[in-house]
Write an enzyme that holds these catalytic residues in place. Structure first.
Site, mmCIF file in Angstrom:
data_model
loop_
_atom_site.group_PDB
_atom_site.id
_atom_site.type_symbol
_atom_site.label_atom_id
_atom_site.label_comp_id
_atom_site.label_asym_id
_atom_site.label_seq_id
_atom_site.Cartn_x
_atom_site.Cartn_y
_atom_site.Cartn_z
ATOM 1 N N CYS A 103 0.839 -1.190 0.000
ATOM 2 C CA CYS A 103 0.000 0.000 0.000
ATOM 3 C C CYS A 103 0.875 1.242 0.000
ATOM 4 O O CYS A 103 1.879 1.301 0.727
ATOM 5 C CB CYS A 103 -0.900 -0.006 1.236
ATOM 6 S SG CYS A 103 -1.989 1.415 1.366
ATOM 7 N N GLU A 146 -8.862 -0.588 -2.635
ATOM 8 C CA GLU A 146 -9.190 0.842 -2.684
ATOM 9 C C GLU A 146 -10.530 1.132 -2.009
ATOM 10 O O GLU A 146 -10.684 2.144 -1.316
ATOM 11 C CB GLU A 146 -9.165 1.358 -4.120
ATOM 12 C CG GLU A 146 -7.813 1.239 -4.796
ATOM 13 C CD GLU A 146 -6.640 1.779 -3.989
ATOM 14 O OE1 GLU A 146 -6.802 2.764 -3.241
ATOM 15 O OE2 GLU A 146 -5.538 1.200 -4.090
ATOM 16 N N HIS A 149 -10.106 1.257 1.687
ATOM 17 C CA HIS A 149 -9.595 2.556 2.141
ATOM 18 C C HIS A 149 -10.739 3.520 2.432
ATOM 19 O O HIS A 149 -10.699 4.262 3.416
ATOM 20 C CB HIS A 149 -8.694 3.191 1.070
ATOM 21 C CG HIS A 149 -7.260 2.830 1.181
ATOM 22 N ND1 HIS A 149 -6.503 3.074 2.314
ATOM 23 C CD2 HIS A 149 -6.417 2.270 0.276
ATOM 24 C CE1 HIS A 149 -5.265 2.664 2.100
ATOM 25 N NE2 HIS A 149 -5.187 2.164 0.877
#
Length: 191
Positions: A103, A146, A149
């Site tokens: 990441c 993603e 996140h």
């Protein structure tokens, strides 16, 4: 744009749904900046929270310049540039795939994450057109990473703790397409 690293609360709060807060022209500029930042890093995805903007927007792109054995083992096929607005995903089937993941907000480290091998991606693109599709292989991993996140979840929250490896250890020991050796030597199970 500077990429925010683990430890900053913005990465843990989750993001607000995008509902026109930026307006079309500003959204276009923001997406362009996300794309440039992702490519410069370099990465294959970037969520708005990683640059300090708590809106449910992410960009993904993977040219997949990998050897054939990696492509086959990981299902790493090219993923054209896409904008994900208000994305969500749900597993499709029971199959799971476990691979090392890294990441941009956790530089210098990777760990094995077991994720659904296929997911149903919903949301919209930057023009408001709806997304509803099944994504498989490595692109499914990118979409999940993603979207996580945007929910305040880092890949480390889903990782096998015993697999955590520095970039140096990855380069020296764990470069095989599938992490069987790492699992055996570090003492963790794969799905």
């Amino acid at each position: 744009m500077p990429i925010i690293e683990a430890g900053d609360p913005v990465l843990r709060r989750g993001a607000e749904p995008y509902d026109g807060q930026l307006g079309p022209a500003l959204l276009e500029r923001f997406v362009a900046a996300l794309r440039l930042t992702m490519r410069a890093a370099p990465g294959v995805g970037l969520a708005a929270v990683q640059v300090g903007v708590a809106l449910r927007i992410a960009v993904v792109e993977d040219p997949a310049p990998v050897p054939p054995e990696v492509r086959e083992a990981r299902g790493r096929v090219p993923l054209p540039f896409r904008v994900l607005v208000n994305p969500a995903y749900a597993p499709v089937g029971e199959a799971r795939a476990a691979f090392f993941e890294g990441c941009l907000s956790v530089p210098g480290w990777q760990a094995v994450v077991a994720r659904p091998a296929a997911v149903r991606l919903t949301g919209a693109d930057e023009h408001g057109r709806p997304l509803d599709e099944v994504v498989t292989g490595w692109p499914a991993r990118i979409v999940q990473h993603e979207t996580d996140h945007l929910d305040g979840t880092l890949y480390l929250d889903r990782a096998e703790p015993r697999s955590l490896s520095s970039a140096r250890a990855m380069a020296e020991r764990w470069t095989r397409p599938v992490p069987h050796d790492a699992a055996a030597e570090l003492g963790f199970d794969l799905p």
